[in-house]
Design an enzyme around this catalytic site. Structure first.
Site, PDB file in Angstrom:
ATOM      1  N   GLY A  46      49.755  94.749  93.573  1.00  0.00           N
ATOM      2  CA  GLY A  46      48.668  95.675  93.923  1.00  0.00           C
ATOM      3  C   GLY A  46      48.546  96.782  92.900  1.00  0.00           C
ATOM      4  O   GLY A  46      48.364  97.955  93.229  1.00  0.00           O
ATOM      5  N   ARG A  52      44.652  99.238  91.843  1.00  0.00           N
ATOM      6  CA  ARG A  52      44.002 100.447  92.375  1.00  0.00           C
ATOM      7  C   ARG A  52      45.066 101.411  92.904  1.00  0.00           C
ATOM      8  O   ARG A  52      46.221 101.050  93.110  1.00  0.00           O
ATOM      9  CB  ARG A  52      43.061 100.066  93.528  1.00  0.00           C
ATOM     10  CG  ARG A  52      41.886  99.227  93.082  1.00  0.00           C
ATOM     11  CD  ARG A  52      40.867  99.016  94.181  1.00  0.00           C
ATOM     12  NE  ARG A  52      41.315  98.151  95.244  1.00  0.00           N
ATOM     13  CZ  ARG A  52      41.566  98.552  96.499  1.00  0.00           C
ATOM     14  NH1 ARG A  52      41.389  99.805  96.844  1.00  0.00           N
ATOM     15  NH2 ARG A  52      41.974  97.679  97.404  1.00  0.00           N
ATOM     16  N   VAL A  90      49.942  88.131  97.203  1.00  0.00           N
ATOM     17  CA  VAL A  90      51.407  88.143  97.353  1.00  0.00           C
ATOM     18  C   VAL A  90      51.872  87.861  98.787  1.00  0.00           C
ATOM     19  O   VAL A  90      53.070  87.765  99.034  1.00  0.00           O
ATOM     20  CB  VAL A  90      52.039  89.448  96.805  1.00  0.00           C
ATOM     21  CG1 VAL A  90      51.903  89.525  95.299  1.00  0.00           C
ATOM     22  CG2 VAL A  90      51.478  90.685  97.493  1.00  0.00           C
ATOM     23  N   ASN A 132      54.335  96.969  95.889  1.00  0.00           N
ATOM     24  CA  ASN A 132      53.425  98.051  96.289  1.00  0.00           C
ATOM     25  C   ASN A 132      52.224  97.558  97.109  1.00  0.00           C
ATOM     26  O   ASN A 132      51.639  98.333  97.862  1.00  0.00           O
ATOM     27  CB  ASN A 132      52.938  98.760  95.010  1.00  0.00           C
ATOM     28  CG  ASN A 132      51.705  99.602  95.254  1.00  0.00           C
ATOM     29  OD1 ASN A 132      51.794 100.728  95.761  1.00  0.00           O
ATOM     30  ND2 ASN A 132      50.534  99.076  94.933  1.00  0.00           N
ATOM     31  N   SER A 161      56.241 103.752 103.784  1.00  0.00           N
ATOM     32  CA  SER A 161      55.268 104.779 104.196  1.00  0.00           C
ATOM     33  C   SER A 161      55.917 105.725 105.195  1.00  0.00           C
ATOM     34  O   SER A 161      56.830 105.330 105.938  1.00  0.00           O
ATOM     35  CB  SER A 161      54.065 104.116 104.859  1.00  0.00           C
ATOM     36  OG  SER A 161      53.236 105.085 105.465  1.00  0.00           O
ATOM     37  N   TYR A 191      51.135  98.154 111.103  1.00  0.00           N
ATOM     38  CA  TYR A 191      51.493  98.769 109.810  1.00  0.00           C
ATOM     39  C   TYR A 191      52.871  99.447 109.896  1.00  0.00           C
ATOM     40  O   TYR A 191      53.694  99.311 108.989  1.00  0.00           O
ATOM     41  CB  TYR A 191      50.394  99.771 109.455  1.00  0.00           C
ATOM     42  CG  TYR A 191      50.486 100.425 108.103  1.00  0.00           C
ATOM     43  CD1 TYR A 191      50.164  99.729 106.941  1.00  0.00           C
ATOM     44  CD2 TYR A 191      50.862 101.766 107.992  1.00  0.00           C
ATOM     45  CE1 TYR A 191      50.219 100.357 105.700  1.00  0.00           C
ATOM     46  CE2 TYR A 191      50.915 102.398 106.759  1.00  0.00           C
ATOM     47  CZ  TYR A 191      50.594 101.688 105.614  1.00  0.00           C
ATOM     48  OH  TYR A 191      50.652 102.316 104.391  1.00  0.00           O
ATOM     49  N   ALA A 202      55.322  98.715 111.898  1.00  0.00           N
ATOM     50  CA  ALA A 202      56.374  97.689 111.977  1.00  0.00           C
ATOM     51  C   ALA A 202      56.656  97.125 110.588  1.00  0.00           C
ATOM     52  O   ALA A 202      57.815  96.935 110.198  1.00  0.00           O
ATOM     53  CB  ALA A 202      55.943  96.579 112.930  1.00  0.00           C
TER      54      ALA A 202
HETATM   55  P1  NAP Z   1      44.770 100.885  97.960  1.00  0.00           P
HETATM   56  O1  NAP Z   1      44.157 101.965  97.134  1.00  0.00           O
HETATM   57  O2  NAP Z   1      44.021 100.336  99.122  1.00  0.00           O
HETATM   58  O3  NAP Z   1      45.238  99.703  96.994  1.00  0.00           O
HETATM   59  C1  NAP Z   1      45.895  98.603  97.544  1.00  0.00           C
HETATM   60  C2  NAP Z   1      46.344  97.678  96.441  1.00  0.00           C
HETATM   61  O4  NAP Z   1      47.015  96.552  97.041  1.00  0.00           O
HETATM   62  C3  NAP Z   1      45.173  97.145  95.639  1.00  0.00           C
HETATM   63  O5  NAP Z   1      45.544  97.082  94.281  1.00  0.00           O
HETATM   64  C4  NAP Z   1      44.998  95.737  96.219  1.00  0.00           C
HETATM   65  O6  NAP Z   1      44.484  94.821  95.271  1.00  0.00           O
HETATM   66  C5  NAP Z   1      46.420  95.366  96.541  1.00  0.00           C
HETATM   67  N1  NAP Z   1      46.503  94.275  97.508  1.00  0.00           N
HETATM   68  C6  NAP Z   1      46.057  94.249  98.778  1.00  0.00           C
HETATM   69  N2  NAP Z   1      46.304  93.059  99.334  1.00  0.00           N
HETATM   70  C7  NAP Z   1      46.921  92.308  98.386  1.00  0.00           C
HETATM   71  C8  NAP Z   1      47.442  90.984  98.349  1.00  0.00           C
HETATM   72  N3  NAP Z   1      47.369  90.185  99.412  1.00  0.00           N
HETATM   73  N4  NAP Z   1      48.011  90.547  97.200  1.00  0.00           N
HETATM   74  C9  NAP Z   1      48.075  91.344  96.108  1.00  0.00           C
HETATM   75  N5  NAP Z   1      47.618  92.616  96.082  1.00  0.00           N
HETATM   76  C10 NAP Z   1      47.039  93.080  97.205  1.00  0.00           C
HETATM   77  O7  NAP Z   1      46.160 101.385  98.594  1.00  0.00           O
HETATM   78  P2  NAP Z   1      47.144 102.561  98.123  1.00  0.00           P
HETATM   79  O8  NAP Z   1      46.806 103.745  98.933  1.00  0.00           O
HETATM   80  O9  NAP Z   1      47.217 102.643  96.654  1.00  0.00           O
HETATM   81  O10 NAP Z   1      48.495 101.993  98.717  1.00  0.00           O
HETATM   82  C11 NAP Z   1      49.482 101.371  97.900  1.00  0.00           C
HETATM   83  C12 NAP Z   1      50.739 101.183  98.741  1.00  0.00           C
HETATM   84  O11 NAP Z   1      51.183 102.463  99.209  1.00  0.00           O
HETATM   85  C13 NAP Z   1      50.515 100.342  99.986  1.00  0.00           C
HETATM   86  O12 NAP Z   1      51.658  99.563 100.246  1.00  0.00           O
HETATM   87  C14 NAP Z   1      50.342 101.377 101.081  1.00  0.00           C
HETATM   88  O13 NAP Z   1      50.670 100.868 102.332  1.00  0.00           O
HETATM   89  C15 NAP Z   1      51.317 102.439 100.613  1.00  0.00           C
HETATM   90  N6  NAP Z   1      51.048 103.780 101.130  1.00  0.00           N
HETATM   91  C16 NAP Z   1      49.867 104.415 100.880  1.00  0.00           C
HETATM   92  C17 NAP Z   1      49.677 105.693 101.392  1.00  0.00           C
HETATM   93  C18 NAP Z   1      48.414 106.467 101.146  1.00  0.00           C
HETATM   94  O14 NAP Z   1      48.272 107.542 101.758  1.00  0.00           O
HETATM   95  N7  NAP Z   1      47.509 106.044 100.295  1.00  0.00           N
HETATM   96  C19 NAP Z   1      50.659 106.294 102.163  1.00  0.00           C
HETATM   97  C20 NAP Z   1      51.842 105.612 102.404  1.00  0.00           C
HETATM   98  C21 NAP Z   1      52.031 104.353 101.871  1.00  0.00           C
HETATM   99  P3  NAP Z   1      43.009  94.200  95.393  1.00  0.00           P
HETATM  100  O15 NAP Z   1      42.052  95.355  95.484  1.00  0.00           O
HETATM  101  O16 NAP Z   1      42.879  93.394  94.168  1.00  0.00           O
HETATM  102  O17 NAP Z   1      43.000  93.375  96.638  1.00  0.00           O
END
Ligand code: NAP
Length: 247
Positions: free
Chosen positions: A13, A16, A65, A91, A143, A156, A158
């Site tokens: 991931g 983005r 993934v 990630n 998270s 989420y 879990a």
């Molecule tokens: P995001 O902006 O929505 O980006 C998600 C990324 O995951 C994208 O690059 C997406 O790629 C990729 N992805 C989704 N499904 C996928 C799959 N099946 N296989 C491969 N790649 C996949 O999310 P983010 O906020 O950056 O979050 C990144 C991580 O941090 C996540 O695990 C999220 O749970 C965790 N997190 C985020 C926050 C927050 O506040 N933002 C807080 C705590 C934890 P595509 O667009 O190509 O599908």
């Protein structure tokens, strides 16, 4: 301090948000980065261009993934291109928020598969390569919701709590090998995932964050680089980067 020059990372991931920032920060420290994406090919190519124009090395590789066969192909792709894997950053993540009574079996399964089963898929596919590194690192993005729970987020929470248990257990199993395994638990970080939250709720969340702002993706990315560079004696850790929201 470990010199990261010439090391190779896979960031799932990486197209983005937090993953894109982690990819750029690792590349800025000399790491060759495999930027995995699922659907956002243009965003992934843009991250590659950004890295290359800053003098770094990266390529983008499509794989879902949550699928073990595609995860294996992603690892093969990395080996064919760069010949080694030192760092795996798990990630990739999604949310499908619903209160439990409205949660469908698909909402449950999709979130568990992408956020948690992907760790099994990617780690099992790449571990033999990471074990060959002199500074192997596995960093799993959990998270605050996995630590504290979240309304409408049983699926989420879990998955993210599962990541913490996975991290600690694998850290124990690998400790003697020199490969460290850690989790980062971000609080609310300004990415597409948080942008999707309605403004009124966003303001309610900020009111609950002691430092009174959302975090930035780079603040998570620098945590990853720290664990890679200085983290030889840090393993099985949950690194909270959350503005004091959960202690
Ligand atoms: P995001 O902006 O929505 O980006 C998600 C990324 O995951 C994208 O690059 C997406 O790629 C990729 N992805 C989704 N499904 C996928 C799959 N099946 N296989 C491969 N790649 C996949 O999310 P983010 O906020 O950056 O979050 C990144 C991580 O941090 C996540 O695990 C999220 O749970 C965790 N997190 C985020 C926050 C927050 O506040 N933002 C807080 C705590 C934890 P595509 O667009 O190509 O599908």
């Amino acid at each position: 301090m470990v010199k990261l020059d010439g090391k190779v990372a896979i960031v799932t991931g990486g197209s983005r948000g937090i993953g894109a920032s982690i990819s750029k920060e690792l590349a800025a420290n000399g790491v060759k980065v495999v930027i995995n994406f699922n659907t956002s090919s243009e965003a992934a190519e843009q991250v590659v261009r950004d890295i290359e124009s800053a003098g770094g090395t990266a390529f983008a590789s499509q794989a879902d993934v949550s699928d073990i066969a595609q995860s294996r192909v992603l690892v093969e792709d990395a080996i064919n291109k760069y010949g080694r894997i030192d760092i795996l950053v798990n990630n990739a993540g999604i949310t499908r928020d619903r209160t439990f009574r409205k949660l469908s079996p698909e909402d449950w399964k999709q979130v568990i598969d992408v956020n948690l089963s992907s760790l099994y898929n990617m780690t099992s596919a790449s571990l033999s390569h990471i074990l060959e590194s002199d500074a192997g690192r596995i960093i799993n993005i959990s998270s605050i919701i996995g630590q504290a729970g979240g309304y409408g987020q049983t699926n989420y929470a879990a998955a993210k709590a599962g990541i913490i248990g996975f991290t600690k257990s694998l850290a124990l199993e690998l400790a003697k090998t020199g490969v460290t395994v850690n989790a980062i638990c971000p609080g609310f970080i300004e990415t597409d995932m948080v942008a999707a939250v309605p403004e009124e709720i966003r303001q309610q969340i900020i009111a609950k964050i002691p430092v009174k702002r959302f975090g930035k993706p780079e603040e998570i990315a620098r945590g990853v680089v720290y664990l890679c560079q200085d983290g030889a004696f840090i393993t099985g850790h949950e690194l909270s980067i959350n503005g004091g929201m959960h202690m």
